[in-house]
Design an enzyme around this catalytic site. Structure first.
Site, PDB file in Angstrom:
ATOM      1  N   PRO A 127      40.523  46.974  38.768  1.00  0.00           N
ATOM      2  CG  PRO A 127      39.496  48.363  40.097  1.00  0.00           C
ATOM      3  CD  PRO A 127      39.243  47.120  39.487  1.00  0.00           C
ATOM      4  CD  GLU A 239      40.570  39.608  23.700  1.00  0.00           C
ATOM      5  OE1 GLU A 239      40.179  40.616  24.260  1.00  0.00           O
ATOM      6  OE2 GLU A 239      41.135  38.757  24.095  1.00  0.00           O
ATOM      7  NE  ARG A 240      46.417  38.175  21.674  1.00  0.00           N
ATOM      8  CZ  ARG A 240      47.062  37.303  22.431  1.00  0.00           C
ATOM      9  NH1 ARG A 240      47.718  36.506  21.654  1.00  0.00           N
ATOM     10  NH2 ARG A 240      47.363  37.156  23.843  1.00  0.00           N
ATOM     11  CD  GLU A 366      52.899  49.385  24.957  1.00  0.00           C
ATOM     12  OE1 GLU A 366      53.071  50.373  24.601  1.00  0.00           O
ATOM     13  OE2 GLU A 366      51.751  48.890  25.352  1.00  0.00           O
TER      14      GLU A 366
END
Length: 378
Positions: A127, A239-240, A366
């Site tokens: 969180p 991952e990307r 971003e």
């Protein structure tokens, strides 16, 4: 991209299976529980039987060892056909961490499960810690005979269907904030772990994980204690590129569906695609699609040529470009299809829902821009 005969045959085989299994809206709905489930265990198991899940797993561990280019082709093709194998991306990313850093026993067990069609998940976000991974607080304390985990994780994709969860937890608060993170192998159903689903636009995909005095054995550590951050960084290329390839396929589908619609839809006595306003927009999208395809495929080839090298700039560019374009293409496709783009019957709204989150997960756009900028010393 110029493909080898083997690659062309591979793509054709994937397309053939996808066309037969989910080539119509009715078949896709059958595999996805009416569109609510992004992962079809039935379809996933068929791909496992064909050996496709091990496309990026080395042969020594039972995989096909085909490399990044073939993995991109697989994901681009399944993305185009919207094959509901939502568990594959997290499984491939997680399997790669076990393959790089796991013990032989961990590799044998977890990679074997992956190749047989089990889903794997990785749990990192909290969180209070998303893009800022160094802010993780979920704690792992060493006790006699093992580790005790306490804390909450969130946005964990596929944890509800995973056989193994790769947990990133804090084992020390000393040193830099990125120090003291450690990876742990968590089996499904372990006592002290509660998995609660988070409903999203895409259905049941992500989860909150609550660890309450969850006891793991000493050998649950994956890699080295305190080296979790460095181990995570080693998997960023994969991952990307996985996310970029998926969205490249989705963007292609959004473009083709839009073109097909505007060729047939008539207003004012002619196809709406013949109006300059739409024709020019599609010309721009076609150019952007080709640029995206060339970038993603080129980065994949570079990674295959130098598999041990990190490509932070190039992989971030591929992820940024493919996800942003896919989202823009689906949104504009809906606009050009008018009211029918909003209707579930035509599928564009589904493509839009699947692309919207792509600029957030796996590192936001971003963050990708920040990484690219830093590679220029900025």
């Amino acid at each position: 991209m110029i493909l080898t005969d083997e690659q062309r045959d591979f793509v054709a085989a994937v397309e053939d299976l996808c066309r037969r299994e989910v080539g119509t809206r009715e078949k896709w709905l059958e595999h996805t529980d009416g569109g609510r489930a992004p992962h079809s265990a039935k379809l996933y198991e068929k791909m496992a039987d064909l050996g496709w899940l091990g496309i990026a797993v080395p042969e020594e561990y039972g995989g096909a060892g085909q490399g990044m280019t073939d993995l991109v082709l697989f994901l681009e093709t399944t993305g185009y056909w919207q094959a509901p194998i939502g568990g594959f991306a997290t499984s491939a990313i997680t399997a790669a961490s076990y393959e790089r850093f796991g013990t032989e026993e961990q590799k044998r067990r977890v990679l074997g499960d992956f190749l047989r069609g089990e889903v794997l998940a990785v749990s990192m976000s909290e969180p209070g810690a998303g893009s800022d991974v160094g802010a993780l607080t979920c704690k792992a304390e060493q006790r006699a005979g093992g580790w005790v985990i306490n804390g909450q994780k969130t946005w964990c994709s596929n944890a509800h269907i995973a056989e193994h969860v790769l947990l990133v937890a804090r084992t020390s608060n000393s040193g830099d904030k990125h120090d003291g993170l450690t990876m742990f192998s968590v089996p499904a159903g372990v006592e002290g772990l509660a998995v609660h689903g988070i409903e999203t636009m895409g259905g049941r995909e992500v989860n909150d994980l609550y660890f309450t005095d969850c006891l793991l054995p000493e050998d649950a550590v994956v890699g080295e204690v305190g080296q979790g951050w460095r181990q995570l960084m080693a998997g960023l290329n994969l991952e990307r590129m996985i996310l970029a390839a998926m969205m490249l396929g989705t963007a292609r589908r959004a473009f083709d569906d839009t073109v097909s619609y505007v060729r047939e839809r008539r207003q004012f006595g002619r196809p709406v695609g013949s109006f300059q306003a739409l024709r020019h927009r599609l010309a721009d999208h076609a150019t952007e699609l080709e640029c995206t395809r060339l970038l993603v495929h080129d980065v994949a080839r570079r990674i295959d040529a130098e598999p041990g090298r990190m490509f932070p700039r190039e992989a971030s560019m591929a992820k940024l470009k493919a996800t942003e374009f896919a989202k823009a293409m689906a949104l504009d496709g809906m606009q050009m299809m008018g009211g029918y783009g909003y209707a579930t019957e035509y599928g564009m709204e589904r493509l839009l829902r699947s692309t919207v989150v792509s600029t957030v997960y796996g590192g936001t756009s971003e963050i990708q821009r920040d990484i690219i900028g830093k590679t220029f010393g900025l």
